[in-house]
Design a protein around this motif. Sequence first.
Motif, PDB file in Angstrom:
ATOM      1  N   THR A   1       0.793  -1.222   0.000  1.00  0.00           N
ATOM      2  CA  THR A   1       0.000   0.000   0.000  1.00  0.00           C
ATOM      3  C   THR A   1       0.833   1.283   0.000  1.00  0.00           C
ATOM      4  O   THR A   1       0.288   2.367  -0.188  1.00  0.00           O
ATOM      5  CB  THR A   1      -0.925   0.010   1.231  1.00  0.00           C
ATOM      6  OG1 THR A   1      -0.140  -0.168   2.412  1.00  0.00           O
ATOM      7  CG2 THR A   1      -1.949  -1.113   1.139  1.00  0.00           C
ATOM      8  N   SER A   2       2.139   1.181   0.211  1.00  0.00           N
ATOM      9  CA  SER A   2       3.024   2.345   0.127  1.00  0.00           C
ATOM     10  C   SER A   2       3.828   2.350  -1.170  1.00  0.00           C
ATOM     11  O   SER A   2       4.676   3.213  -1.365  1.00  0.00           O
ATOM     12  CB  SER A   2       4.000   2.359   1.309  1.00  0.00           C
ATOM     13  OG  SER A   2       4.944   1.303   1.180  1.00  0.00           O
ATOM     14  N   GLY A   3       3.547   1.384  -2.037  1.00  0.00           N
ATOM     15  CA  GLY A   3       4.316   1.238  -3.269  1.00  0.00           C
ATOM     16  C   GLY A   3       5.537   0.363  -3.115  1.00  0.00           C
ATOM     17  O   GLY A   3       6.278   0.147  -4.073  1.00  0.00           O
ATOM     18  N   ARG A   4       5.756  -0.169  -1.910  1.00  0.00           N
ATOM     19  CA  ARG A   4       6.907  -1.051  -1.704  1.00  0.00           C
ATOM     20  C   ARG A   4       6.670  -2.393  -2.382  1.00  0.00           C
ATOM     21  O   ARG A   4       5.608  -3.006  -2.217  1.00  0.00           O
ATOM     22  CB  ARG A   4       7.167  -1.232  -0.204  1.00  0.00           C
ATOM     23  CG  ARG A   4       7.871  -0.037   0.423  1.00  0.00           C
ATOM     24  CD  ARG A   4       7.827  -0.092   1.934  1.00  0.00           C
ATOM     25  NE  ARG A   4       8.681   0.940   2.539  1.00  0.00           N
ATOM     26  CZ  ARG A   4       8.352   2.209   2.668  1.00  0.00           C
ATOM     27  NH1 ARG A   4       7.170   2.619   2.223  1.00  0.00           N
ATOM     28  NH2 ARG A   4       9.178   3.077   3.230  1.00  0.00           N
ATOM     29  N   LEU A   5       7.675  -2.833  -3.113  1.00  0.00           N
ATOM     30  CA  LEU A   5       7.603  -4.138  -3.759  1.00  0.00           C
ATOM     31  C   LEU A   5       7.690  -5.240  -2.715  1.00  0.00           C
ATOM     32  O   LEU A   5       8.550  -5.210  -1.842  1.00  0.00           O
ATOM     33  CB  LEU A   5       8.754  -4.295  -4.760  1.00  0.00           C
ATOM     34  CG  LEU A   5       8.613  -3.516  -6.075  1.00  0.00           C
ATOM     35  CD1 LEU A   5       9.959  -3.395  -6.764  1.00  0.00           C
ATOM     36  CD2 LEU A   5       7.596  -4.182  -6.990  1.00  0.00           C
TER      37      LEU A   5
ATOM     38  N   ARG B   1      15.472  -5.802  -0.592  1.00  0.00           N
ATOM     39  CA  ARG B   1      16.453  -4.783  -0.219  1.00  0.00           C
ATOM     40  C   ARG B   1      17.833  -5.391   0.015  1.00  0.00           C
ATOM     41  O   ARG B   1      18.860  -4.798  -0.347  1.00  0.00           O
ATOM     42  CB  ARG B   1      15.992  -4.053   1.038  1.00  0.00           C
ATOM     43  CG  ARG B   1      14.755  -3.189   0.843  1.00  0.00           C
ATOM     44  CD  ARG B   1      14.149  -2.758   2.172  1.00  0.00           C
ATOM     45  NE  ARG B   1      15.109  -2.014   2.965  1.00  0.00           N
ATOM     46  CZ  ARG B   1      15.003  -1.843   4.283  1.00  0.00           C
ATOM     47  NH1 ARG B   1      14.002  -2.401   4.953  1.00  0.00           N
ATOM     48  NH2 ARG B   1      15.924  -1.154   4.928  1.00  0.00           N
ATOM     49  N   ARG B   2      17.879  -6.572   0.632  1.00  0.00           N
ATOM     50  CA  ARG B   2      19.162  -7.222   0.894  1.00  0.00           C
ATOM     51  C   ARG B   2      19.809  -7.733  -0.390  1.00  0.00           C
ATOM     52  O   ARG B   2      21.037  -7.742  -0.512  1.00  0.00           O
ATOM     53  CB  ARG B   2      18.963  -8.374   1.875  1.00  0.00           C
ATOM     54  CG  ARG B   2      18.665  -7.922   3.288  1.00  0.00           C
ATOM     55  CD  ARG B   2      18.552  -9.085   4.251  1.00  0.00           C
ATOM     56  NE  ARG B   2      18.499  -8.626   5.634  1.00  0.00           N
ATOM     57  CZ  ARG B   2      18.457  -9.418   6.691  1.00  0.00           C
ATOM     58  NH1 ARG B   2      18.442 -10.724   6.529  1.00  0.00           N
ATOM     59  NH2 ARG B   2      18.414  -8.920   7.907  1.00  0.00           N
ATOM     60  N   THR B   3      18.998  -8.161  -1.340  1.00  0.00           N
ATOM     61  CA  THR B   3      19.538  -8.706  -2.584  1.00  0.00           C
ATOM     62  C   THR B   3      20.126  -7.622  -3.466  1.00  0.00           C
ATOM     63  O   THR B   3      21.099  -7.858  -4.183  1.00  0.00           O
ATOM     64  CB  THR B   3      18.431  -9.467  -3.342  1.00  0.00           C
ATOM     65  OG1 THR B   3      17.928 -10.521  -2.515  1.00  0.00           O
ATOM     66  CG2 THR B   3      18.948 -10.057  -4.650  1.00  0.00           C
ATOM     67  N   LEU B   4      19.580  -6.415  -3.402  1.00  0.00           N
ATOM     68  CA  LEU B   4      19.957  -5.346  -4.333  1.00  0.00           C
ATOM     69  C   LEU B   4      20.875  -4.301  -3.717  1.00  0.00           C
ATOM     70  O   LEU B   4      21.015  -3.205  -4.249  1.00  0.00           O
ATOM     71  CB  LEU B   4      18.702  -4.669  -4.879  1.00  0.00           C
ATOM     72  CG  LEU B   4      17.780  -5.569  -5.715  1.00  0.00           C
ATOM     73  CD1 LEU B   4      16.574  -4.786  -6.215  1.00  0.00           C
ATOM     74  CD2 LEU B   4      18.532  -6.181  -6.901  1.00  0.00           C
ATOM     75  N   SER B   5      21.522  -4.640  -2.597  1.00  0.00           N
ATOM     76  CA  SER B   5      22.453  -3.699  -1.986  1.00  0.00           C
ATOM     77  C   SER B   5      23.507  -4.456  -1.212  1.00  0.00           C
ATOM     78  O   SER B   5      23.250  -5.553  -0.705  1.00  0.00           O
ATOM     79  CB  SER B   5      21.704  -2.747  -1.042  1.00  0.00           C
ATOM     80  OG  SER B   5      22.614  -1.936  -0.322  1.00  0.00           O
ATOM     81  N   ALA B   6      24.684  -3.860  -1.110  1.00  0.00           N
ATOM     82  CA  ALA B   6      25.756  -4.475  -0.319  1.00  0.00           C
ATOM     83  C   ALA B   6      25.403  -4.496   1.160  1.00  0.00           C
ATOM     84  O   ALA B   6      25.937  -5.304   1.914  1.00  0.00           O
ATOM     85  CB  ALA B   6      27.062  -3.721  -0.542  1.00  0.00           C
ATOM     86  N   SER B   7      24.507  -3.620   1.606  1.00  0.00           N
ATOM     87  CA  SER B   7      24.026  -3.649   2.993  1.00  0.00           C
ATOM     88  C   SER B   7      22.511  -3.817   2.953  1.00  0.00           C
ATOM     89  O   SER B   7      21.998  -4.919   2.956  1.00  0.00           O
ATOM     90  CB  SER B   7      24.441  -2.389   3.752  1.00  0.00           C
ATOM     91  OG  SER B   7      23.982  -1.216   3.110  1.00  0.00           O
ATOM     92  N   HIS B   8      21.774  -2.716   2.903  1.00  0.00           N
ATOM     93  CA  HIS B   8      20.325  -2.735   2.769  1.00  0.00           C
ATOM     94  C   HIS B   8      19.927  -1.567   1.856  1.00  0.00           C
ATOM     95  O   HIS B   8      20.251  -0.423   2.163  1.00  0.00           O
ATOM     96  CB  HIS B   8      19.608  -2.568   4.108  1.00  0.00           C
ATOM     97  CG  HIS B   8      19.782  -3.711   5.052  1.00  0.00           C
ATOM     98  ND1 HIS B   8      20.977  -3.997   5.657  1.00  0.00           N
ATOM     99  CD2 HIS B   8      18.897  -4.632   5.488  1.00  0.00           C
ATOM    100  CE1 HIS B   8      20.820  -5.049   6.445  1.00  0.00           C
ATOM    101  NE2 HIS B   8      19.573  -5.452   6.364  1.00  0.00           N
ATOM    102  N   LEU B   9      19.219  -1.842   0.775  1.00  0.00           N
ATOM    103  CA  LEU B   9      18.642  -0.779  -0.027  1.00  0.00           C
ATOM    104  C   LEU B   9      17.704   0.028   0.864  1.00  0.00           C
ATOM    105  O   LEU B   9      17.065  -0.524   1.762  1.00  0.00           O
ATOM    106  CB  LEU B   9      17.861  -1.401  -1.193  1.00  0.00           C
ATOM    107  CG  LEU B   9      17.513  -0.504  -2.382  1.00  0.00           C
ATOM    108  CD1 LEU B   9      18.779  -0.084  -3.120  1.00  0.00           C
ATOM    109  CD2 LEU B   9      16.561  -1.224  -3.326  1.00  0.00           C
TER     110      LEU B   9
END
Length: 484
Positions: free
Chosen positions: A384-388, A409-417
């Motif tokens: 509902t916030s547009g978050r995938l 978020r963990r998959t697409l960043s070295a730490s956390h997107l």
Amino acid sequence: MKEPKVHVGILFEPQIEFVLLNPYQITGTYCDGVVPHRTVVSGKQVATYNEGKILWNGRLYDELLFEPIDEATDSFELLDVTIGINFHWERKEDQRFLGALKIITENNKLTAINVIHVEDYLTSVISSEMSATASLELLKAHAVISRSWLLAIDNSRLTIDNSQLTIDNSMQHTSAASNSAAKPSAANCQLSIVNCQLKWYERDAHTRFDVCADDHCQRYQGITRASTEIVKQAIAATRGQVLMYGGKICDARFSKCCGGAFEEFQYCWEDAPHPYLRKQRDFRIFNPKTCDLSFGATQPGSGLPDLTDEQEATTWIRTSPPAFCNTTDKGILSQVLNNYDQETTDFYRWKVEYTQDELSALILKRSGIDYGQIIDLVPIARGTSGRLWKLKIVGTKRTLIIGKELEIRRTLSASHLYSSAFVVDKEDISPEGIPGRFILTGAGWGHGVGLCQIGAAVMGEQGYKYDAILLHYYIGASLDQLYD
């Protein structure tokens, strides 16, 4: 009901060095069946993991408990504590704590646990999660949600004078003695079907203590950083107060920046909607003639688009709609953000860019799955916030749908997107259809469920009282007194 105590996991290492700054009474259970050993010790100590036991002072123990003689003043120091685990500002520091120190063995290491009164724990949490210079109303609101979140857990270890808590937390802690094999670790809850892996991360990964001291639970650093009088005032003014809904303590989630719209619980964790954690715009409408900012005199902002719709979400994320958390005021941001959080400069809207080589290598490293070259990142389902909460990764070797938001978020960043509310642009596409560059444009920081810390800071500055702030973010909840 008397004030509970909480068990906080602080340090997880093969060897733990600590300093007892005052005389402490030690209770240690010898592993050879001898009756518990009691004595008084102080000064620097070293405990080492040794084949499932604790080696301390030349003898093996199953468990150690160092208890203060004076709970109000006695303290100990843990050396080389890692903070910000897996975040961009991860580092080590020495930390000081009130209360008792318990040392146990788990996962072929030692675990250092601080046993502390809830209100003392909260004094540290508020000082650690936010700047101690924040407004009083913001600090009071955060004290209530931190207390509610903490007490909305299974009370198998909380000391509550034999009273019973009714909780609203569908993903409870499990007791190591009775439930450790009853269900999978909630830090890695997973639903897998063909070409789809959904994971969510819950706090009841901790089976030997109540909460950890890092951002996975609530940031807690003992008395390492001095608490100001205003923090102590906020804790005292709200002592024993919790958020309730339907006669149960609310699972009061919070994040740094919602991005203008609240996310709902089920899109980040278990598919179990919480009625007080539902969608709403992050601003309120008041009568300018009266300027009455009480909760009953204001109305939630209207006109929230359906951000589960891809086109609506794209428009929302690429623009900057008004919201409490849409601020660049450094004074307000400094109320919420400690120095290491201020190392990040983008909150409400942000961009991240990757080359093809960077992205394919990053996804391989973070997921352990070889997708080959990345052809596309396709949004499948948004909250509902547009978050995938479902994202399809299309590669030359493999295609897979992943989720939920933290796994993305963990998959697409070295730490956390910063968040999973993003849209993707592809550039420099080869004749074979392989993009040379990916640009992620996103909204917000964190999961966006419950209280938005930056939005709440703005509300406090605008004159809203802490009860109005809380009832804005926890829809339909009430503020009740649990203990005196």
